[in-house]
Structures are given as C-alpha cells and as structure tokens.
Design an enzyme around this catalytic site. Structure first.
Site, PDB file in Angstrom:
ATOM      1  CB  SER A  49      -0.936   0.020   1.221  1.00  0.00           C
ATOM      2  OG  SER A  49      -1.902  -1.006   1.133  1.00  0.00           O
ATOM      3  N   GLY A 236      -4.397  -2.050  -0.775  1.00  0.00           N
ATOM      4  CA  GLY A 236      -3.574  -1.771  -1.938  1.00  0.00           C
ATOM      5  C   GLY A 236      -3.386  -0.282  -2.137  1.00  0.00           C
ATOM      6  N   GLY A 238      -2.926   3.459  -4.419  1.00  0.00           N
ATOM      7  CA  GLY A 238      -3.531   4.172  -5.529  1.00  0.00           C
ATOM      8  C   GLY A 238      -4.900   4.746  -5.224  1.00  0.00           C
ATOM      9  CB  CYS A 264      -7.166  -1.245   3.268  1.00  0.00           C
ATOM     10  SG  CYS A 264      -6.100   0.220   3.279  1.00  0.00           S
ATOM     11  CG  PHE A 265      -7.595  -0.317  -2.921  1.00  0.00           C
ATOM     12  CD1 PHE A 265      -7.617   1.060  -3.011  1.00  0.00           C
ATOM     13  CD2 PHE A 265      -7.560  -1.052  -4.091  1.00  0.00           C
ATOM     14  CE1 PHE A 265      -7.609   1.708  -4.251  1.00  0.00           C
ATOM     15  CE2 PHE A 265      -7.548  -0.419  -5.326  1.00  0.00           C
ATOM     16  CZ  PHE A 265      -7.575   0.959  -5.414  1.00  0.00           C
ATOM     17  CD  GLN A 268      -9.801   3.479  -0.152  1.00  0.00           C
ATOM     18  OE1 GLN A 268      -9.282   3.419  -1.277  1.00  0.00           O
ATOM     19  NE2 GLN A 268      -9.106   3.803   0.933  1.00  0.00           N
ATOM     20  CG  ASN A 306      -0.633   2.388   4.413  1.00  0.00           C
ATOM     21  OD1 ASN A 306      -0.679   3.562   4.064  1.00  0.00           O
ATOM     22  ND2 ASN A 306       0.132   1.504   3.798  1.00  0.00           N
ATOM     23  CG  PHE A 309      -7.684   7.872  -1.976  1.00  0.00           C
ATOM     24  CD1 PHE A 309      -8.165   8.849  -2.831  1.00  0.00           C
ATOM     25  CD2 PHE A 309      -6.358   7.482  -2.108  1.00  0.00           C
ATOM     26  CE1 PHE A 309      -7.352   9.429  -3.801  1.00  0.00           C
ATOM     27  CE2 PHE A 309      -5.532   8.051  -3.066  1.00  0.00           C
ATOM     28  CZ  PHE A 309      -6.034   9.024  -3.911  1.00  0.00           C
ATOM     29  CG  HIS A 357      -4.157  -3.016   7.388  1.00  0.00           C
ATOM     30  ND1 HIS A 357      -3.866  -3.769   6.278  1.00  0.00           N
ATOM     31  CD2 HIS A 357      -4.085  -1.726   6.990  1.00  0.00           C
ATOM     32  CE1 HIS A 357      -3.621  -2.975   5.246  1.00  0.00           C
ATOM     33  NE2 HIS A 357      -3.752  -1.724   5.665  1.00  0.00           N
ATOM     34  CD  GLU A 359      -3.370  -6.948   7.892  1.00  0.00           C
ATOM     35  OE1 GLU A 359      -2.625  -5.976   7.701  1.00  0.00           O
ATOM     36  OE2 GLU A 359      -4.601  -6.900   7.695  1.00  0.00           O
TER      37      GLU A 359
END
Length: 395
Positions: A49, A236, A238, A264-265, A268, A306, A309, A357, A359
C-alpha cells in the site's frame, strides 16, 4: 552506516530538509506521507500500500532491531523513499540477520537520515501529503530550483492506478493445513490481491479457510473457477477512482449473492460498488494507533491503518445504497480522530468491509475478530447477524 554522503528531501511546496544518505544513493520521487508506528518498520517498508510513497517515520529511532526474513509483508520493499531521524548505528535483536541500512542498499531504496522528522510531519499535517523527492550523493549538490522542478513534474496520487503494479502475477493458494488447521478446509475464499499483505491470507488460513489469491486483473470467471464460498478484496495503493474493473467485478460478486469481506482498498471498492464516492484525505491515516468506534457494539478498537483515500458515506444513519439494488447500507465504523468512514456493512446482502488492517502486522489485535465474522458469514451466509452485528432487520 554505509555512507555519510549528503541528502535532501524536497517537498513540492519548495520546503527542503537537509540530512545524510541512508540506504542506496540516487534519486527517488513519490508522495510524502508520515507513519506514526513506533515499531514494525520492516512491515511498513514491505506493505504494498506504500507503493510510490516516501514514508516519513515519526518515531525517532529506526533500525534498532535490524531486519529478518520472517516479518516482510510482501516479496520486496515498496516505499519509494524513506525518511528517518536517528538511524541505528547497529542492530540489536536476537531475530536480526542484517541491518536495515544493508537491506535498503540491497533493494536499491533511497533514503535520508538525520532529518527533523517532527518538522516534516508538522508540515505535512498543515499542508497535506504532497509530491516529494529524495536526492542523495552528488545529485544533492545540484541547484535546488532544478530539484524542485523535477518534483513538480511527477504525477500526483490522485488518478494513479497502482494495484496491478504490486499484485501477484500468478495465482497461488494458502492452505489451512499449513497454519495449524486440518487439511480439510472449513470454506474456500477467492482473495483478489490489490496489494495484499502476507499475514492476511495467513490469518484466514489459521481459521480453516483455503485462500486462493488471485491477481488484481482477475475477472469474475476466474473467481468462479475456484468455486469460492466467499470473496475477499485486499488493501492496496492508488486512487480507488481508477479501480473501475474491480468495482465492476465486485458488483458481479454482490449480484451473485456471494459473501464478501474487504479491507482498506477493498472497503473503498465496496463503497464505490454500492454507488458512494471516494475522496483523498489531507494527510491520511498511517500508523498502528488509530482509534475506531464500532457502532454496532459501542466499543473502541485501536487499529492499524494505511490509507490516503476514504469513502464518502453518511455516518450515523441507515441509507439505501445509491445503487438501489443493493438495499440498505450503514457505516459500521468511524474514526474517533476525524470522523472518517472506517467500515461499511450491507443489511440486505452478506457483505461488509473495514478501512483498517485486522491482520495488524505490526500492530494491535483488537480487530482480529473480523476474520471470525467472515468465517461465520461463509458458514451461514443466509444469516446476516455475522456481518451486521445484529438481525437482518436491525438498523
């Protein structure tokens, strides 16, 4: 230290910080961000990420425990550059096999040490994350105006599509039998690797799940081939606004009624699949000490995060998804620092996600129960209580 060569950190607003070279010599560009974890620098460096980002460590002492072969969260270091205050002169830990400086050199990571990272962090908190460059060795003696021009010529994180760059190129399987479970899996998961961390499929395998990790480019047909009981979308790098193919893939998953969990990603992408927008945070959440409210239980969890966005969805009310066929949606978690959406749950579909996260490598384990919730959803997908924290009709 391998070198005492001069180095510069140049921010796009023209601010320049002087220091000494750390790791490889050269030039690297990326988005300057700060991470507040006081431990786990090896996991931070190898978290996909952080691709195309220059990471500023707020903890003053970095490298004390060296580097080992057990803690990496992926196949390589992904940070574009590394900024620290006091780099350890030598590692001191029974698990250490080499120094962090040596690892940075071996993986051609350009860093800078002897920097006032408090000042850098305050700058980023005031002006926001911004493009930056790390210049070390002879290049640091060039006119600063030229270096700034190079920084300003770099792309911004908005509009960057990076998941395919960090994803595995070949599918692989993480078996529960290799992680303390019987050889016979409890359920099968198709996990889309958008920048997945090593510990994520391991945490699922420890709970009896066979995890098929698929490339970010995988389509619905490839997911169907592994006959999954559930689908997972990983963290991830971007801009989620660029993930149109993954959004469409997830809509196919939701339309098929396959249980879903995203982090996370992946959170989104669920937001965008449901029809919500996403936006860039001023300086993001990066660290292992982020407080989050679970609105279903009223409990506060300290989480590892982390992300730069976030999902634009209303907190505190149940709404019909903008994509109305997906029914009712509620923000399940929110940040106690700034109110940012930290999780979504669908009340009429077996789907939920969180922005952080569970994990937590490294970090607290307050949220590890989310993997248990996913297992419950896979075993009894017709009961929504595992995903929602209540009955299917709960608001």
């Amino acid at each position: 230290m391998s070198t005492t060569a001069p180095a510069l950190l140049v921010l796009e607003d023209g601010t320049v910080y002087e220091g000494s070279a750390y790791g490889a010599l050269g030039t690297r560009f990326g988005e300057a961000v700060f991470a507040t974890g006081m431990t786990g620098y090896q996991e931070t460096l190898t978290d996909p990420s952080y691709a195309r980002q220059i990471v500023v460590q707020t903890a003053p002492h970095i490298g004390n425990t060296g580097v080992n072969d057990e803690d990496p969260e992926s196949r390589r270091i992904w940070v574009a550059g590394y900024v620290v205050r006091d780099a350890a002169r030598r590692p001191s830990n029974w698990r250490s096999t080499r120094s962090l400086d040596e690892e940075l050199v071996d993986q051609d990571v350009v860093g800078i040490r002897d920097v006032d990272t408090r000042a850098v962090t305050r700058r980023l908190r005031t002006a926001g994350a911004m493009r930056a460059g790390v210049f070390s060795g002879e290049v640091a003696s060039r006119p600063r105006a030229e270096l700034l021009d190079e920084v300003l010529s770099q792309p911004t994180m908005e509009g960057s599509r990076l998941a395919e760059e960090v994803s595995t190129q070949e599918a692989y399987v993480v078996e529960p039998g290799d992680h303390g479970w019987s050889d016979e899996p409890l359920a099968v998961v198709a996990a889309l690797d958008l920048g997945i961390k090593t510990m994520t499929p391991v945490r699922m395998a420890e709970r009896g799940l066979r995890v098929h990790v698929l490339p970010a480019s995988a389509g619905f047909a490839e997911i169907r081939e592994v006959a999954p009981d559930g689908v997972f979308l990983s963290n991830g790098p971007g801009d989620p606004a660029t993930a149109a193919s993954q959004v469409e893939l997830l809509r196919q998953v939701l339309d098929a009624g396959i249980p879903f969990f995203g982090i996370c990603f992946g959170n989104q992408i669920l937001g965008r699949a449901l029809g919500f927008g996403t936006y860039k945070l001023p300086f993001g959440h990066r660290g292992i000490n982020q407080p989050v409210m679970d609105h279903a239980t009223g409990k506060v969890e300290i989480t590892s995060q982390n992300h730069g966005f976030a999902v634009d969805a209303p907190v505190g009310e149940t709404v019909t998804a903008p994509q109305e066929r997906y029914g009712r949606v509620v923000v399940s978690h929110s940040s106690l620092n700034d109110g940012v959406v930290e999780g979504l749950r669908c009340l009429d579909l077996p789907a939920f996600s969180v922005q952080y996260h569970p994990e937590a490598a490294a970090g607290p384990h307050d949220s590890a129960h989310l993997f248990d919730r996913f297992v419950d959803l896979l075993i009894a997908p017709t009961t929504d209580s595992a995903a929602t924290g209540g009955t299917p009709t709960d608001a």
